[in-house]
Design a protein around this motif. Structure first.
Motif, PDB file in Angstrom:
ATOM      1  N   ALA A  14     -24.527 -45.796  -8.830  1.00 49.26           N
ATOM      2  CA  ALA A  14     -25.419 -45.228  -9.327  1.00 49.26           C
ATOM      3  C   ALA A  14     -26.423 -44.646  -8.303  1.00 49.26           C
ATOM      4  O   ALA A  14     -26.908 -45.017  -7.435  1.00 49.26           O
ATOM      5  N   TRP A  15     -27.013 -43.269  -8.855  1.00 53.18           N
ATOM      6  CA  TRP A  15     -27.692 -42.569  -7.883  1.00 53.18           C
ATOM      7  C   TRP A  15     -28.929 -43.283  -7.862  1.00 53.18           C
ATOM      8  O   TRP A  15     -29.903 -43.600  -8.597  1.00 53.18           O
ATOM      9  N   ASP A  16     -29.536 -43.570  -6.628  1.00 47.18           N
ATOM     10  CA  ASP A  16     -30.794 -44.192  -6.200  1.00 47.18           C
ATOM     11  C   ASP A  16     -31.867 -43.274  -5.444  1.00 47.18           C
ATOM     12  O   ASP A  16     -32.646 -43.854  -4.865  1.00 47.18           O
ATOM     13  N   GLY A  17     -31.515 -41.960  -5.321  1.00 47.50           N
ATOM     14  CA  GLY A  17     -32.270 -41.057  -4.534  1.00 47.50           C
ATOM     15  C   GLY A  17     -31.907 -41.125  -2.920  1.00 47.50           C
ATOM     16  O   GLY A  17     -32.724 -40.313  -2.203  1.00 47.50           O
ATOM     17  N   ASP A  18     -31.206 -42.046  -2.614  1.00 46.86           N
ATOM     18  CA  ASP A  18     -31.112 -42.327  -1.148  1.00 46.86           C
ATOM     19  C   ASP A  18     -29.941 -41.064  -0.466  1.00 46.86           C
ATOM     20  O   ASP A  18     -28.797 -41.633  -0.592  1.00 46.86           O
ATOM     21  N   VAL A  19     -30.263 -40.148  -0.017  1.00 50.78           N
ATOM     22  CA  VAL A  19     -29.541 -39.014   0.403  1.00 50.78           C
ATOM     23  C   VAL A  19     -28.469 -39.495   1.680  1.00 50.78           C
ATOM     24  O   VAL A  19     -27.116 -39.345   1.648  1.00 50.78           O
ATOM     25  N   ALA A  20     -29.133 -40.099   2.561  1.00 52.32           N
ATOM     26  CA  ALA A  20     -28.444 -40.528   3.770  1.00 52.32           C
ATOM     27  C   ALA A  20     -27.501 -41.590   3.385  1.00 52.32           C
ATOM     28  O   ALA A  20     -26.280 -41.637   4.077  1.00 52.32           O
ATOM     29  N   ALA A  21     -27.759 -42.497   2.464  1.00 56.33           N
ATOM     30  CA  ALA A  21     -26.768 -43.655   2.038  1.00 56.33           C
ATOM     31  C   ALA A  21     -25.792 -43.019   1.318  1.00 56.33           C
ATOM     32  O   ALA A  21     -24.486 -43.248   1.507  1.00 56.33           O
ATOM     33  N   ALA A  22     -25.857 -41.803   0.420  1.00 56.77           N
ATOM     34  CA  ALA A  22     -24.690 -41.244  -0.027  1.00 56.77           C
ATOM     35  C   ALA A  22     -23.853 -40.620   0.909  1.00 56.77           C
ATOM     36  O   ALA A  22     -22.744 -40.649   0.795  1.00 56.77           O
ATOM     37  N   ARG A  23     -24.310 -39.905   1.932  1.00 56.14           N
ATOM     38  CA  ARG A  23     -23.546 -39.276   2.957  1.00 56.14           C
ATOM     39  C   ARG A  23     -22.817 -40.365   3.536  1.00 56.14           C
ATOM     40  O   ARG A  23     -21.710 -40.040   3.966  1.00 56.14           O
ATOM     41  N   ALA A  24     -23.262 -41.458   4.021  1.00 55.93           N
ATOM     42  CA  ALA A  24     -22.637 -42.345   4.713  1.00 55.93           C
ATOM     43  C   ALA A  24     -21.468 -42.919   3.866  1.00 55.93           C
ATOM     44  O   ALA A  24     -20.340 -43.317   4.486  1.00 55.93           O
ATOM     45  N   LEU A  25     -21.701 -43.186   2.662  1.00 57.94           N
ATOM     46  CA  LEU A  25     -20.737 -43.760   1.890  1.00 57.94           C
ATOM     47  C   LEU A  25     -19.447 -42.465   1.786  1.00 57.94           C
ATOM     48  O   LEU A  25     -18.342 -43.100   2.002  1.00 57.94           O
ATOM     49  N   GLN A  26     -20.041 -41.385   1.621  1.00 65.10           N
ATOM     50  CA  GLN A  26     -18.813 -40.200   1.786  1.00 65.10           C
ATOM     51  C   GLN A  26     -17.904 -40.190   3.105  1.00 65.10           C
ATOM     52  O   GLN A  26     -16.814 -40.227   3.115  1.00 65.10           O
TER      53      GLN A  26
END
Length: 235
Positions: A14-26
């Motif tokens: 679920a989106w939590d606003g953490d752009v850096a975390a999303a990029r790391a996951l990608q």
DNA sequence: GCGACAG
DNA sequence: ATCTTGTCGC
């Protein structure tokens, strides 16, 4: 679906606003993408796309199932979910995939290949929405975008079939393909279980008289809410 | 630091 | 993506 490479909950949190975390996951999920041809005989092809309603507060995804031989639509499914995050270049899949997964689940059968409106591996971290969908579901996918996110290419001829490699940081990440004479080219890149060289042919085989291939074109019409009235009844 | 930027 | 009719070009 078939072979989910990773649990859906881990691959699409679920989106939590953490752009850096999303990029790391990608970056981590991109390692799961397989760019070798590994799809069954194509009997059923699906096309998915997303649209928005009520000032963008509602995300509407459409999935259309077509007979791979005739390209005739066989079934279709719609999914509507409250929009959870804004559009952020490079993070499109986190915004649209939840609805797309629900629409796909609404189809009566699992497709052999899925066409997605957006990039496959032609993405800053190699995980455009088509690649992300492939890793989450384990299904073979191809990304068909209407414009470039990243990468450069040589000029291409004006006729259907003309193409050029899309390159990024010295690597080929996709193909800029003219799907019809005189139209703006499509950006084709593998999502999962499809080779870079194979994707263009699959897309071209689905392009009849329009710029967009039938799977994506039909899904786009359903998702964009302009499905009420159609074309001239006489033709 | 200044743009570019799928849908 | 979305707000929107007619119009220009192949």
């Amino acid at each position: 679906m078939k072979k989910p490479t990773v649990a859906a909950s881990d691959a699409l949190p679920a989106w939590d606003g953490d752009v850096a975390a999303a990029r790391a996951l990608q970056a981590r999920l991109a390692a799961r993408v397989r760019l070798e041809d590994d799809y069954p005989p194509l009997r059923w092809i699906a096309g998915v796309d997303v649209g928005f309603e009520a000032d963008g507060t509602v995300t509407r995804a459409a999935a259309v199932l077509l007979d791979a031989r005739t390209l005739a639509p066989q079934d279709e499914a719609l999914a509507r979910l409250p929009t959870r995050m804004p559009y952020i270049p490079g993070l499109l899949s986190f915004r649209e995939l939840p609805a797309v997964l629900e629409a796909l689940a609404g189809l009566p059968r699992t497709p052999d290949l899925v066409f997605v409106d957006g990039q496959g591996v032609a993405h800053p971290r190699g995980l455009g929405i088509a690649a992300h969908l492939g890793v989450v579901t384990g299904l073979p996918t191809v990304g068909v975008a209407k414009s470039i996110l990243v990468g450069t290419h040589d000029e291409i001829g004006p006729r259907r079939g003309d193409r050029a490699a899309l390159r990024y940081h010295g690597r080929t990440i996709g193909t800029v393909l003219r799907s019809k004479d005189g139209v703006r080219p499509l950006i084709v890149s593998p999502g999962h279980r499809v080779a870079l060289d194979t994707a263009p042919g699959l897309v071209l085989a689905c392009c009849t008289r329009y710029r967009l291939p039938e799977p994506t074109r039909l899904a786009d019409r359903l998702a964009s809410r302009r499905d009420r009235q159609d074309r001239l009844p006489g033709l």
